[in-house]
Design a protein around this motif. Structure first.
Motif, short mmCIF file in Angstrom:
data_model
loop_
_atom_site.label_atom_id
_atom_site.label_comp_id
_atom_site.label_asym_id
_atom_site.label_seq_id
_atom_site.Cartn_x
_atom_site.Cartn_y
_atom_site.Cartn_z
N LEU A 15 0.85 -1.18 0.00
CA LEU A 15 0.00 0.00 0.00
C LEU A 15 0.88 1.23 0.00
O LEU A 15 1.74 1.39 0.89
N ARG A 16 0.67 2.09 -0.97
CA ARG A 16 1.41 3.35 -1.04
C ARG A 16 0.73 4.38 -0.14
O ARG A 16 -0.48 4.62 -0.25
N VAL A 17 1.49 4.94 0.80
CA VAL A 17 1.01 6.05 1.62
C VAL A 17 1.84 7.28 1.25
O VAL A 17 2.65 7.24 0.33
N TYR A 24 2.20 -5.74 3.42
CA TYR A 24 1.27 -6.41 4.33
C TYR A 24 0.94 -7.79 3.81
O TYR A 24 1.14 -8.12 2.63
N GLU A 25 0.41 -8.64 4.71
CA GLU A 25 0.02 -10.00 4.38
C GLU A 25 -1.34 -10.30 5.01
O GLU A 25 -1.62 -9.84 6.12
N ILE A 26 -2.14 -11.09 4.31
CA ILE A 26 -3.48 -11.45 4.76
C ILE A 26 -3.61 -12.97 4.75
O ILE A 26 -3.22 -13.64 3.79
N ARG A 27 -4.19 -13.51 5.81
CA ARG A 27 -4.49 -14.94 5.92
C ARG A 27 -5.92 -15.11 6.42
O ARG A 27 -6.40 -14.32 7.22
N GLY A 28 -6.56 -16.19 6.01
CA GLY A 28 -7.79 -16.64 6.63
C GLY A 28 -9.03 -15.84 6.28
O GLY A 28 -9.01 -14.90 5.49
N GLU A 29 -10.12 -16.23 6.93
CA GLU A 29 -11.42 -15.58 6.80
C GLU A 29 -12.08 -15.50 8.16
O GLU A 29 -11.92 -16.40 8.98
N GLY A 30 -12.81 -14.42 8.41
CA GLY A 30 -13.50 -14.24 9.68
C GLY A 30 -13.24 -12.86 10.23
O GLY A 30 -12.82 -11.95 9.50
N PRO A 31 -13.50 -12.65 11.51
CA PRO A 31 -13.25 -11.34 12.12
C PRO A 31 -11.80 -10.91 11.93
O PRO A 31 -10.88 -11.73 12.00
N LEU A 32 -11.59 -9.62 11.70
CA LEU A 32 -10.27 -9.11 11.38
C LEU A 32 -9.43 -8.90 12.64
O LEU A 32 -9.85 -8.22 13.57
N VAL A 33 -8.26 -9.51 12.64
CA VAL A 33 -7.27 -9.33 13.70
C VAL A 33 -5.97 -8.87 13.04
O VAL A 33 -5.50 -9.50 12.09
N ALA A 34 -5.39 -7.79 13.54
CA ALA A 34 -4.09 -7.31 13.07
C ALA A 34 -3.05 -7.62 14.14
O ALA A 34 -3.27 -7.37 15.33
N LEU A 35 -1.93 -8.19 13.72
CA LEU A 35 -0.80 -8.49 14.60
C LEU A 35 0.34 -7.56 14.21
O LEU A 35 0.84 -7.64 13.09
N LEU A 94 -8.28 -2.48 3.53
CA LEU A 94 -8.85 -3.82 3.57
C LEU A 94 -10.37 -3.80 3.65
O LEU A 94 -11.04 -4.73 3.19
N ASP A 95 -10.93 -2.76 4.28
CA ASP A 95 -12.37 -2.55 4.35
C ASP A 95 -13.09 -3.78 4.91
O ASP A 95 -14.07 -4.27 4.34
N ARG A 96 -12.59 -4.28 6.05
CA ARG A 96 -13.21 -5.45 6.70
C ARG A 96 -13.90 -5.07 8.01
O ARG A 96 -14.20 -5.93 8.82
N GLY A 97 -14.11 -3.77 8.23
CA GLY A 97 -14.75 -3.35 9.47
C GLY A 97 -13.75 -3.11 10.57
O GLY A 97 -12.57 -3.39 10.42
N PRO A 98 -14.17 -2.57 11.71
CA PRO A 98 -13.24 -2.34 12.82
C PRO A 98 -12.54 -3.63 13.22
O PRO A 98 -13.12 -4.71 13.21
N ALA A 99 -11.26 -3.51 13.56
CA ALA A 99 -10.41 -4.66 13.83
C ALA A 99 -10.11 -4.80 15.31
O ALA A 99 -10.26 -3.85 16.08
N THR A 100 -9.68 -5.99 15.67
CA THR A 100 -8.93 -6.17 16.90
C THR A 100 -7.46 -6.07 16.54
O THR A 100 -7.02 -6.66 15.55
N ARG A 121 -11.34 2.73 13.52
CA ARG A 121 -10.74 1.61 12.80
C ARG A 121 -10.53 0.38 13.67
O ARG A 121 -10.13 -0.67 13.17
N VAL A 122 -10.76 0.50 14.96
CA VAL A 122 -10.41 -0.59 15.88
C VAL A 122 -11.45 -0.65 17.00
O VAL A 122 -11.89 0.39 17.49
N HIS A 123 -11.85 -1.85 17.38
CA HIS A 123 -12.77 -1.96 18.51
C HIS A 123 -12.08 -2.50 19.76
O HIS A 123 -12.52 -2.26 20.87
#
Length: 286
Positions: A15-17, A24-35, A94-100, A121-123
């Motif tokens: 992502l260019r800012v 970045y890297e994305i895995r899986g499906e379900g609620p969004l968690v950022a590490l 990513l537009d997956r809703g607020p993240a953990t 952006r985060v709950h």
């Protein structure tokens, strides 16, 4: 215990800012968690991300200036505010809703800054062992110790800088004299044996990330009274260490108790299978 599938599909992107390109890297499906870490990159979280990806969408990223996330100005300091802005843009992208967001060490500071600046952006923020000088009673002395570490590294004494870092963190050297530090360095390693990227990341951490991260002052009122659930995490094996003290002090300021995780400061990388069940409990609110 949850185990990853035989093969976890990993989607990589960039992502260019305004002043950097973020990996970045994305895995899986379900609620969004950022590490997130700082200076640790996406690779450091990969085993834990694989475990969580069985029922979560998991975002990992290299923080700006580290590995594959390249700043236009490689000498620009990485502040928690900049890293929080980067993370907010990634989450928007990513537009997956607020993240953990689970952040460890400098990444915990990033996550706290995100909760203050971009609460939409985060709950939930799980801040695991944030190294914050200014939640303690002796911030001036702590700041001076960090400046001594940085100056020692800048002088060319890499081993001495690591020793000073470990003394300040109250982390003992292992029997072979290595630090087990976050960027993978150690006071007894020969530079010729080390990967050039590891050396570059270590340099960036010492010279452009450590000062701004440890000096960041949390807005306690915003964290305590804002819409984001803030969990302060600490390792069971970190008792008496610098980040144990900072975690306890921050939790007290927020009117909570630290949430105990197995292992020490980098247990999520050292023993992801032992760490993941407790993290899942916290993700589920227990």
């Amino acid at each position: 215990m949850n185990h990853p599938p035989a093969e976890t599909t990993v989607t990589t992107g960039s992502l260019r800012v305004a002043d950097a390109t973020l990996h970045y890297e994305i895995r899986g499906e379900g609620p969004l968690v950022a590490l997130v870490g700082a200076p640790m990159d996406a690779a450091s979280f990969a085993p834990l991300a694989d475990l969580l990806a069985t029922d979560h969408t998991v975002l990992t990223t290299d923080p700006r200036g580290i590995n594959r996330s390249v700043q236009d100005d490689p000498e620009r300091d990485s502040t928690p505010q900049l890293r929080a802005d980067d993370l907010a843009l990634l989450l928007e992208h990513l537009d997956r809703g607020p993240a953990t967001v689970f952040g460890s060490s400098g990444g915990a500071v990033t996550a706290l800054a995100l909760a203050v600046a971009h609460p939409e952006r985060v709950h939930t923020v799980i801040a695991h062992e944030p190294p914050l000088n200014h939640v303690l009673d002796d911030p001036a002395a702590r700041d001076a110790a960090v400046e001594d570490i940085i100056a020692t590294y800048a002088s060319g004494d890499v081993g001495g800088a690591w020793v000073r870092f470990l003394v300040n963190a109250n982390i003992p050297l292992s029997p072979d004299g290595e630090s087990g530090g976050e960027s993978g360095g150690g006071p007894e390693e020969e530079p010729a044996e080390r990967d050039p990227q590891q050396v570059a990341d270590e340099r960036f951490w010492f010279l452009h990330e450590m000062r701004e991260t440890t000096r960041w002052r949390p807005d306690v009122t915003a964290l305590r009274d804002g819409p984001v659930r803030v969990v302060v995490g600490v390792g069971r094996d970190s008792a008496g260490q610098f980040c144990d003290l900072t975690s306890a002090a921050l939790a007290t300021a927020l009117g909570t108790e630290p949430t105990v995780f197995p292992g020490g400061h980098i247990a999520f990388a050292d023993d992801p299978e032992g760490f993941a069940p407790r993290l899942r409990e916290v993700l589920n609110g227990s």
